[in-house]
Design an enzyme around this catalytic site. Structure first.
Site, PDB file in Angstrom:
ATOM      1  N   HIS A  11       0.841  -1.211   0.000  1.00  0.00           N
ATOM      2  CA  HIS A  11       0.000   0.000   0.000  1.00  0.00           C
ATOM      3  C   HIS A  11       0.872   1.255   0.000  1.00  0.00           C
ATOM      4  O   HIS A  11       0.598   2.227  -0.709  1.00  0.00           O
ATOM      5  CB  HIS A  11      -0.890   0.051   1.260  1.00  0.00           C
ATOM      6  N   LYS A  47     -18.365  -6.048   6.968  1.00  0.00           N
ATOM      7  CA  LYS A  47     -17.058  -6.605   6.606  1.00  0.00           C
ATOM      8  C   LYS A  47     -16.191  -6.599   7.860  1.00  0.00           C
ATOM      9  O   LYS A  47     -15.696  -5.555   8.285  1.00  0.00           O
ATOM     10  CB  LYS A  47     -16.420  -5.782   5.480  1.00  0.00           C
ATOM     11  N   ARG A  53      -1.768  -6.350  -8.120  1.00  0.00           N
ATOM     12  CA  ARG A  53      -0.582  -7.152  -7.810  1.00  0.00           C
ATOM     13  C   ARG A  53      -0.351  -8.237  -8.843  1.00  0.00           C
ATOM     14  O   ARG A  53       0.757  -8.484  -9.268  1.00  0.00           O
ATOM     15  CB  ARG A  53      -0.743  -7.816  -6.438  1.00  0.00           C
ATOM     16  N   SER A  98      -2.766  -7.776   3.228  1.00  0.00           N
ATOM     17  CA  SER A  98      -2.979  -7.558   4.660  1.00  0.00           C
ATOM     18  C   SER A  98      -3.208  -8.894   5.365  1.00  0.00           C
ATOM     19  O   SER A  98      -2.772  -9.090   6.502  1.00  0.00           O
ATOM     20  CB  SER A  98      -4.186  -6.647   4.882  1.00  0.00           C
TER      21      SER A  98
HETATM   22  O1  PNS Z   1      -8.783  -3.334   0.351  1.00  0.00           O
HETATM   23  P1  PNS Z   1     -10.045  -3.914  -0.233  1.00  0.00           P
HETATM   24  O2  PNS Z   1     -10.794  -4.668   0.826  1.00  0.00           O
HETATM   25  O3  PNS Z   1      -9.780  -4.728  -1.470  1.00  0.00           O
HETATM   26  O4  PNS Z   1     -10.950  -2.638  -0.669  1.00  0.00           O
HETATM   27  C1  PNS Z   1     -12.232  -2.848  -1.236  1.00  0.00           C
HETATM   28  C2  PNS Z   1     -13.033  -1.534  -1.300  1.00  0.00           C
HETATM   29  C3  PNS Z   1     -13.089  -0.864   0.050  1.00  0.00           C
HETATM   30  C4  PNS Z   1     -12.375  -0.603  -2.280  1.00  0.00           C
HETATM   31  C5  PNS Z   1     -14.456  -1.912  -1.808  1.00  0.00           C
HETATM   32  O5  PNS Z   1     -14.962  -2.952  -1.024  1.00  0.00           O
HETATM   33  C6  PNS Z   1     -15.441  -0.757  -1.788  1.00  0.00           C
HETATM   34  O6  PNS Z   1     -15.313   0.176  -2.539  1.00  0.00           O
HETATM   35  N1  PNS Z   1     -16.447  -0.831  -0.886  1.00  0.00           N
HETATM   36  C7  PNS Z   1     -17.441   0.211  -0.731  1.00  0.00           C
HETATM   37  C8  PNS Z   1     -18.815  -0.258  -1.228  1.00  0.00           C
HETATM   38  C9  PNS Z   1     -19.023   0.037  -2.709  1.00  0.00           C
HETATM   39  O7  PNS Z   1     -18.858   1.149  -3.164  1.00  0.00           O
HETATM   40  N2  PNS Z   1     -19.441  -0.996  -3.483  1.00  0.00           N
HETATM   41  C10 PNS Z   1     -19.726  -0.861  -4.893  1.00  0.00           C
HETATM   42  C11 PNS Z   1     -18.496  -1.066  -5.777  1.00  0.00           C
HETATM   43  S1  PNS Z   1     -18.102  -2.763  -5.908  1.00  0.00           S
END
Ligand code: PNS
Length: 162
Positions: A18, A42, A91, A129
């Site tokens: 990150h 989550k 990645r 993570s």
């Molecule tokens: O680090 P991560 O867990 O891969 O991040 C995922 C994240 C936070 C970017 C994604 O889950 C997110 O944007 N969640 C917010 C809900 C949302 O907007 N959902 C619609 C798009 S899929």
């Protein structure tokens, strides 16, 4: 007009991967808002306060980085922040399908927002993570996987909560 991006994620916890992305986007945008997902559905190992605190410690040298949390849709958070760009790190090919789906949904919801992908450096391509949490839980050396500023604290927290 300021070029603002959001760099969203769970950051449970922030990793060297990150930080690699953050260190590169600070030169590409006037303002980088790191968005920490705070979603009751989550489950995360670290609380949102801990995740934000870790990120603040690791980004204190950058004066154009702000850390904030969000608990709704990413596109709404980006709009609130006046951001036109969402940045995500890639990645490996295995990341692509999920990222493609997310970027496509976000584009459908808010066409004016652009998602930009940066390839994570190969030395971090295995890193996540959850790997950090797993290695730390068993007392493994995290020094090459997480930022220096939080390494000791993470080793302690992860081992203690085994
Ligand atoms: O680090 P991560 O867990 O891969 O991040 C995922 C994240 C936070 C970017 C994604 O889950 C997110 O944007 N969640 C917010 C809900 C949302 O907007 N959902 C619609 C798009 S899929």
């Amino acid at each position: 007009m300021q070029r603002i991006c959001v760099y969203p994620g769970s950051f449970d916890p922030v990793t060297a991967g990150h930080m690699d992305i953050i260190g590169r986007i600070v030169d590409m945008f006037d303002q980088v808002v790191v968005g920490v997902l705070n979603n009751a559905q989550k489950k995360t190992f670290f609380s949102v306060e801990q995740r934000i605190n870790f990120l603040r410690q690791c980004t204190s040298d950058f004066d154009n980085v702000e850390i904030a949390y969000f608990d709704g849709m990413l596109v709404d958070f980006a709009s609130q922040q006046n951001a036109k760009f969402i940045v995500r790190g890639l990645r490996a090919v295995s990341d692509f399908e999920y990222e493609f789906q997310m970027a496509s949904v976000n584009k459908r919801l808010r066409p004016e927002l652009e998602t930009i992908f940066l390839m994570t450096r190969t030395r971090h391509s295995f890193l996540s993570s959850s790997i950090v949490r797993d290695v730390g839980r068993y007392g493994g050396d995290l020094s090459s996987m997480v930022p220096n500023q939080i390494c000791k604290q993470l080793q302690h927290d992860l081992l203690r909560q085994q």
